[in-house]
Design an enzyme around this catalytic site. Structure first.
Site, PDB file in Angstrom:
ATOM      1  N   SER A  37       0.844  -1.204   0.000  1.00  0.00           N
ATOM      2  CA  SER A  37       0.000   0.000   0.000  1.00  0.00           C
ATOM      3  C   SER A  37       0.872   1.243   0.000  1.00  0.00           C
ATOM      4  O   SER A  37       1.987   1.222   0.551  1.00  0.00           O
ATOM      5  CB  SER A  37      -0.880   0.009   1.255  1.00  0.00           C
ATOM      6  OG  SER A  37      -1.522   1.263   1.391  1.00  0.00           O
ATOM      7  N   TYR A  39      -1.605   0.645  10.772  1.00  0.00           N
ATOM      8  CA  TYR A  39      -1.728  -0.024   9.464  1.00  0.00           C
ATOM      9  C   TYR A  39      -0.522   0.317   8.573  1.00  0.00           C
ATOM     10  O   TYR A  39       0.096  -0.576   7.977  1.00  0.00           O
ATOM     11  CB  TYR A  39      -3.026   0.434   8.800  1.00  0.00           C
ATOM     12  CG  TYR A  39      -3.229  -0.074   7.386  1.00  0.00           C
ATOM     13  CD1 TYR A  39      -3.675  -1.370   7.147  1.00  0.00           C
ATOM     14  CD2 TYR A  39      -2.986   0.758   6.283  1.00  0.00           C
ATOM     15  CE1 TYR A  39      -3.876  -1.828   5.836  1.00  0.00           C
ATOM     16  CE2 TYR A  39      -3.184   0.307   4.976  1.00  0.00           C
ATOM     17  CZ  TYR A  39      -3.627  -0.983   4.765  1.00  0.00           C
ATOM     18  OH  TYR A  39      -3.825  -1.436   3.480  1.00  0.00           O
TER      19      TYR A  39
HETATM   20  N1  NAP Z   1      -8.870  -1.166  -0.160  1.00  0.00           N
HETATM   21  C1  NAP Z   1      -7.839  -0.333  -0.143  1.00  0.00           C
HETATM   22  O1  NAP Z   1      -7.999   0.914  -0.158  1.00  0.00           O
HETATM   23  C2  NAP Z   1      -6.429  -0.871  -0.174  1.00  0.00           C
HETATM   24  C3  NAP Z   1      -5.385   0.003  -0.524  1.00  0.00           C
HETATM   25  C4  NAP Z   1      -4.084  -0.466  -0.531  1.00  0.00           C
HETATM   26  C5  NAP Z   1      -3.823  -1.779  -0.206  1.00  0.00           C
HETATM   27  N2  NAP Z   1      -4.839  -2.610   0.143  1.00  0.00           N
HETATM   28  C6  NAP Z   1      -4.503  -3.974   0.525  1.00  0.00           C
HETATM   29  O2  NAP Z   1      -5.042  -4.870  -0.416  1.00  0.00           O
HETATM   30  C7  NAP Z   1      -5.330  -6.122   0.236  1.00  0.00           C
HETATM   31  C8  NAP Z   1      -6.754  -6.526  -0.080  1.00  0.00           C
HETATM   32  O3  NAP Z   1      -7.639  -5.542   0.436  1.00  0.00           O
HETATM   33  P1  NAP Z   1      -9.134  -5.352  -0.089  1.00  0.00           P
HETATM   34  O4  NAP Z   1      -9.314  -3.935  -0.382  1.00  0.00           O
HETATM   35  O5  NAP Z   1      -9.439  -6.371  -1.117  1.00  0.00           O
HETATM   36  O6  NAP Z   1      -9.946  -5.601   1.239  1.00  0.00           O
HETATM   37  P2  NAP Z   1     -10.784  -6.844   1.725  1.00  0.00           P
HETATM   38  O7  NAP Z   1     -11.796  -7.199   0.705  1.00  0.00           O
HETATM   39  O8  NAP Z   1     -11.229  -6.522   3.083  1.00  0.00           O
HETATM   40  O9  NAP Z   1      -9.682  -7.999   1.729  1.00  0.00           O
HETATM   41  C9  NAP Z   1      -8.828  -8.268   2.798  1.00  0.00           C
HETATM   42  C10 NAP Z   1      -8.987  -9.719   3.093  1.00  0.00           C
HETATM   43  O10 NAP Z   1      -8.007 -10.150   4.040  1.00  0.00           O
HETATM   44  C11 NAP Z   1      -8.583 -11.250   4.693  1.00  0.00           C
HETATM   45  N3  NAP Z   1      -7.994 -11.512   5.988  1.00  0.00           N
HETATM   46  C12 NAP Z   1      -8.027 -10.734   7.094  1.00  0.00           C
HETATM   47  N4  NAP Z   1      -7.405 -11.351   8.101  1.00  0.00           N
HETATM   48  C13 NAP Z   1      -6.976 -12.554   7.619  1.00  0.00           C
HETATM   49  C14 NAP Z   1      -6.297 -13.646   8.183  1.00  0.00           C
HETATM   50  N5  NAP Z   1      -5.900 -13.635   9.468  1.00  0.00           N
HETATM   51  N6  NAP Z   1      -6.037 -14.708   7.410  1.00  0.00           N
HETATM   52  C15 NAP Z   1      -6.418 -14.746   6.123  1.00  0.00           C
HETATM   53  N7  NAP Z   1      -7.085 -13.737   5.516  1.00  0.00           N
HETATM   54  C16 NAP Z   1      -7.360 -12.659   6.271  1.00  0.00           C
HETATM   55  C17 NAP Z   1     -10.045 -10.890   4.898  1.00  0.00           C
HETATM   56  O11 NAP Z   1     -10.799 -12.058   4.829  1.00  0.00           O
HETATM   57  P3  NAP Z   1     -11.719 -12.635   5.997  1.00  0.00           P
HETATM   58  O12 NAP Z   1     -12.155 -11.485   6.843  1.00  0.00           O
HETATM   59  O13 NAP Z   1     -12.805 -13.326   5.240  1.00  0.00           O
HETATM   60  O14 NAP Z   1     -10.827 -13.585   6.714  1.00  0.00           O
HETATM   61  C18 NAP Z   1     -10.348  -9.986   3.720  1.00  0.00           C
HETATM   62  O15 NAP Z   1     -11.174 -10.585   2.773  1.00  0.00           O
HETATM   63  C19 NAP Z   1      -5.070  -5.908   1.724  1.00  0.00           C
HETATM   64  O16 NAP Z   1      -3.793  -6.396   2.040  1.00  0.00           O
HETATM   65  C20 NAP Z   1      -5.081  -4.399   1.857  1.00  0.00           C
HETATM   66  O17 NAP Z   1      -4.309  -3.960   2.951  1.00  0.00           O
HETATM   67  C21 NAP Z   1      -6.149  -2.195   0.149  1.00  0.00           C
END
Ligand code: NAP
Length: 253
Positions: A146, A159
């Site tokens: 990120s 974070y």
């Molecule tokens: N959305 C943004 O603005 C953004 C920006 C930059 C980077 N990112 C990064 O991109 C990645 C995906 O994010 P997203 O936006 O797609 O959000 P998201 O849909 O909330 O995806 C994050 C996933 O991580 C899983 N997770 C959480 N704890 C976990 C654990 N202990 N073991 C296995 N899985 C786990 C969650 O699944 P469960 O709750 O079902 O376990 C959730 O589905 C993340 O690393 C995030 O930090 C996101």
């Protein structure tokens, strides 16, 4: 095998319920991916996406249980998946937790959960994946870092620091893989509209998950070591990284 354009036939997603992860997989299935394994804490919640990808042309799709924080199980679970399916051309690391900064900065257990889910767990899993891909002699890791980790801000330092740790780890791991046939691509999105950011005020230059997927596919084609989404984040953070602390601290957000 990945083809000459970096497009994989088999994909393992760590953090299988991630919306960005799913957008990337959908785009990969639109190219030539046929085997997809989603690994996450709630495999039962992945039935819909499994069915959808089958309809879209993936011949072999499944969801399995995997917890980023269960570090002691990584070797067995991930090694087992590679043995069962023979190989994976690409492993996407998508697990992450935004947390609640206002709570986390006063609650060590909650903060540790965020730090562990974003850094310790995925990094430990990547060590296992790197060995498995090295043994294949070919493959790629794609990691969702990120921009929050590029220069950590006061407003989300729990974070942001965990992503900074993950990003630094990935840079070193990528260097260790040079010459092995295995590649690691770091993806640095800004604000992406997903369930992680639902209800939050969108930051400037916010994008949708499909835009991240498009940038990832372009990055794979070009063998980019780092992908910024949107691309404008790169020059913006080049400037932000040079700002004196006192000035950087006063930027809202
Ligand atoms: N959305 C943004 O603005 C953004 C920006 C930059 C980077 N990112 C990064 O991109 C990645 C995906 O994010 P997203 O936006 O797609 O959000 P998201 O849909 O909330 O995806 C994050 C996933 O991580 C899983 N997770 C959480 N704890 C976990 C654990 N202990 N073991 C296995 N899985 C786990 C969650 O699944 P469960 O709750 O079902 O376990 C959730 O589905 C993340 O690393 C995030 O930090 C996101």
């Amino acid at each position: 095998m990945n083809d000459a354009l970096g497009s994989p036939q088999s994909v393992l997603v760590l953090g299988g319920t991630s919306e960005i992860g799913r957008a990337i997989v959908r785009a990969l299935v639109g190219e030539r991916a046929r085997l997809v394994v989603f690994a996450g804490r709630h495999p039962e919640s992945m039935d819909g996406v499994v069915a959808e990808l089958r309809r879209e042309g993936a011949s072999d799709v499944e969801a399995v249980r995997w917890d980023a924080n269960a570090v002691g199980t990584h070797r067995e679970v991930l090694g087992g998946l590679f043995s069962e399916h023979g190989r994976f051309d690409m492993v996407l690391v998508a697990a992450g937790l935004l947390g609640d900064q206002k709570v986390d900065e006063h609650d060590p257990e909650s903060a540790a959960g965020v730090m562990s889910t974003n850094y310790v767990g995925p990094a430990a899993a990547m060590l296992v994946v790197a060995d498995l891909l090295r043994a294949q002699g070919q493959g790629s890791m794609v990691v969702l870092s990120s921009v929050a980790g590029v220069r950590v801000r006061r407003s989300n330092f729990v974070y942001g620091s965990s992503k900074a740790g993950l990003d630094g780890f990935c840079q070193g791991l990528a260097d260790s893989l040079v010459g092995s046939g295995v590649r690691l691509m770091i993806v640095r999105p800004g604000f992406v509209h997903t369930k992680m950011t639902a209800g939050m005020k969108a930051a400037p230059l916010s994008v949708g998950a499909d835009e991240v997927a498009k940038a990832v596919l372009a990055g794979l084609r070009k063998s980019s070591p780092v992908v910024w989404v949107p691309a404008a984040m790169r020059p913006i953070f080049a400037v932000l990284s040079l700002l004196p602390r006192g000035l950087f601290r006063r930027i809202p957000g």
